[in-house]
Design an enzyme around this catalytic site. Sequence first.
Site, mmCIF file in Angstrom:
data_model
loop_
_atom_site.group_PDB
_atom_site.id
_atom_site.type_symbol
_atom_site.label_atom_id
_atom_site.label_comp_id
_atom_site.label_asym_id
_atom_site.label_seq_id
_atom_site.Cartn_x
_atom_site.Cartn_y
_atom_site.Cartn_z
ATOM 1 N N SER A 1 48.179 87.980 -12.444
ATOM 2 C CA SER A 1 46.960 88.604 -11.916
ATOM 3 C C SER A 1 45.893 87.563 -11.642
ATOM 4 C CB SER A 1 46.441 89.650 -12.897
ATOM 5 O OG SER A 1 45.289 90.295 -12.401
ATOM 6 N N TRP B 1 46.879 85.724 -8.545
ATOM 7 C CA TRP B 1 46.711 86.628 -7.396
ATOM 8 C C TRP B 1 45.246 86.711 -6.961
ATOM 9 C CZ3 TRP B 1 44.096 91.326 -6.841
ATOM 10 C CH2 TRP B 1 44.422 92.060 -5.700
ATOM 11 N N HIS B 2 44.322 86.619 -7.912
ATOM 12 C CA HIS B 2 42.900 86.699 -7.572
ATOM 13 C C HIS B 2 42.403 85.438 -6.865
ATOM 14 C CE1 HIS B 2 42.640 90.281 -10.138
ATOM 15 N NE2 HIS B 2 41.476 90.498 -9.596
ATOM 16 N N GLY B 3 42.981 84.302 -7.152
ATOM 17 C CA GLY B 3 42.556 83.091 -6.473
ATOM 18 C C GLY B 3 42.564 81.893 -7.399
#
Length: 206
Positions: A179, A182-184
């Site tokens: 996660s 995935w956010h950056g």
Amino acid sequence: QVPELRRPNILELSVASLARFLQAALLLLCFQLANMKLPSDLLADQNWLLRNRAEGLWRLYLRIWLSLLGLRCKYYFGFKISEGAAILSGIGFSGFVGSVEPNSGDPRTRPPAIVRTRKPRPRFDRVRTIDILAFELASSLKDAAAAWNKPTNTWLRRCVYERLPRKYQLDLYGTYVVSAIWHGIAPGYYMFFVTSAFLTSLEREW
């Protein structure tokens, strides 16, 4: 639920999506008002914190909470806009709901038939991105995470959490790490999600 062959018409889609867009507009207004009165940048201002602390600790906590609530409204706005767009495109439709009951008749001669007593209405909750009330009133980190960005939560659970081994809680930590990626690429993401995984593991043991 009442099975129906037809799809919702354009009026039903428009009314449901307009409701989400109006919610988004209200949330955007709340964010703008909070940003004018209590911008989140003040939380990093030492002088502002000391000045409000002198007026009373509860006043300081209240203003911090209102500032962060207003900041969250910015994200709620984006979630509701996406819900409205999903409904308007048709993918938010999840079926029809109506009242049904067995009709009166002699059960010895024939089984009671199901008759509709009210016109079924369409439901548009197939794409639900956020449960605002559940998030704000969550009693645990797990409940708060489950109410936030629900489609991504479902994807992470099915594609990551359920496929990782449970030994040493690798499923939990691995899901949070994915996660974060995935956010950056930002150190704050990794600090937040790894800490969240650690706190969730403590909740399991509590």
